[in-house]
Motif scaffolding. Sequence first.
Motif, mmCIF file in Angstrom:
data_model
loop_
_atom_site.group_PDB
_atom_site.id
_atom_site.type_symbol
_atom_site.label_atom_id
_atom_site.label_comp_id
_atom_site.label_asym_id
_atom_site.label_seq_id
_atom_site.Cartn_x
_atom_site.Cartn_y
_atom_site.Cartn_z
ATOM 1 N N ARG A 8 -4.720 8.681 -11.042
ATOM 2 C CA ARG A 8 -4.778 7.597 -10.519
ATOM 3 C C ARG A 8 -6.056 6.707 -10.696
ATOM 4 O O ARG A 8 -6.119 5.581 -10.964
ATOM 5 N N CYS B 42 -5.577 2.984 -2.698
ATOM 6 C CA CYS B 42 -4.634 3.861 -3.433
ATOM 7 C C CYS B 42 -5.441 4.632 -4.436
ATOM 8 O O CYS B 42 -4.700 5.572 -5.414
ATOM 9 N N ASP C 66 1.141 4.067 -3.019
ATOM 10 C CA ASP C 66 1.005 5.448 -2.749
ATOM 11 C C ASP C 66 2.241 6.230 -2.995
ATOM 12 O O ASP C 66 1.939 7.414 -3.690
ATOM 13 N N THR D 105 0.928 -1.171 0.157
ATOM 14 C CA THR D 105 -0.011 -0.151 0.051
ATOM 15 C C THR D 105 0.800 1.074 -0.099
ATOM 16 O O THR D 105 0.672 2.173 -0.798
#
Length: 376
Positions: free
Chosen positions: A83, A121, A70, A66
């Motif tokens: 994203r 994310c 990110d 994670t």
Amino acid sequence: MAERALVRITGMHAVSALGRGADALLAGVLTGAPAFTPVRRFDTTGRRVTVAATLPETGTLAEELTDAIDRVGRAAGLAPADRAAAALFLATHGGPPTLPVPVDVAEPTTPALAGHLAARCGLGGPTRVYTTACVSASTAVADAAALIRRGDLERVVVAAGYLVEPDQYALFDAGRALAADAAVRPFSAGRKGLLLGDGVVAVVLESGGAAARRGVAPLATVAGWGRAGDAYHACQPDPGGNGLARAVEAALVRAGVSPAAVGHVNANATGTPYSDASEAAALRRVFGDRAGRLPVSATKSVHGHALEASGLLELVVTVLALGHGTLPPTAGWLAADPDCPLDVVRDAPRPAATTHALTLNAAFGGANTALLVSAP
């Protein structure tokens, strides 16, 4: 090739025993100092080998993935809308995730982890999972590049993770694949085997057109990729290196690059007797006499073998070396092996200005991958 069809790398993040971040990875591999230390993460009592390349403090694999996804999004300058349009291709070992999953998921699986990571994310595109052993990450990159070049996807975050854990460690130790002398010695006489290492990595791949519209400067271009199988043996590679050679040739053809233009190879080079000799044979098959003059690095000798994450970790190393014009040294060298007549970079980093570099990976079962990266 039209700008839109180019596959650009616009962000990278890596975690290994050498530290956190791409800068720490580059600094570590350039020292040539192996990161192998006694394993403290779990009990190794009764094991033949008791060392690995591990980062002292880590979260769970899911937490580390994670964070990596990110961070790479931020490194690439991805806005929330960027994203939201990005796919996630995840390479990791099969098994249940260590993040909570929705109550309507009856049996938590690695695909559920991929969906969870994407949601956490802010990645709204499709997800894929790769669990094909040591070519998982490089296969994910090849698929992402193919889909971007074809126009099916505009942006893919490829993430991969392996943290040294007791089950795989026990399997490799019981199979006598780990180096009993606690050193990885790629292409060297007296090599005894591999050693495992942590690797949690993420990269952003996007079309040249998408990168240009965002005004981001690419770090490198994934110019070519190739995959081929040996169909030789369940564990041993083809001694002639035929499968790996075909993968390299396919990557060069796809990139429209001649073998003479390649200036560096970051080899799979696990430090095992058969695999290294097979890889050397593959390089001789592709590059002929020049194979003995083509600089080859083998960075698993420093950061260890990160299994499913190896392909992505070594892709980042290759891009960093290409960008900095410095080739990382290979640790553990004892003496030349006549079965591996290669120009192995050792003792110290080597300055080199080259436009094209290869990174190679192979796995049990005869799977072989080659990625050709080029300066942007």
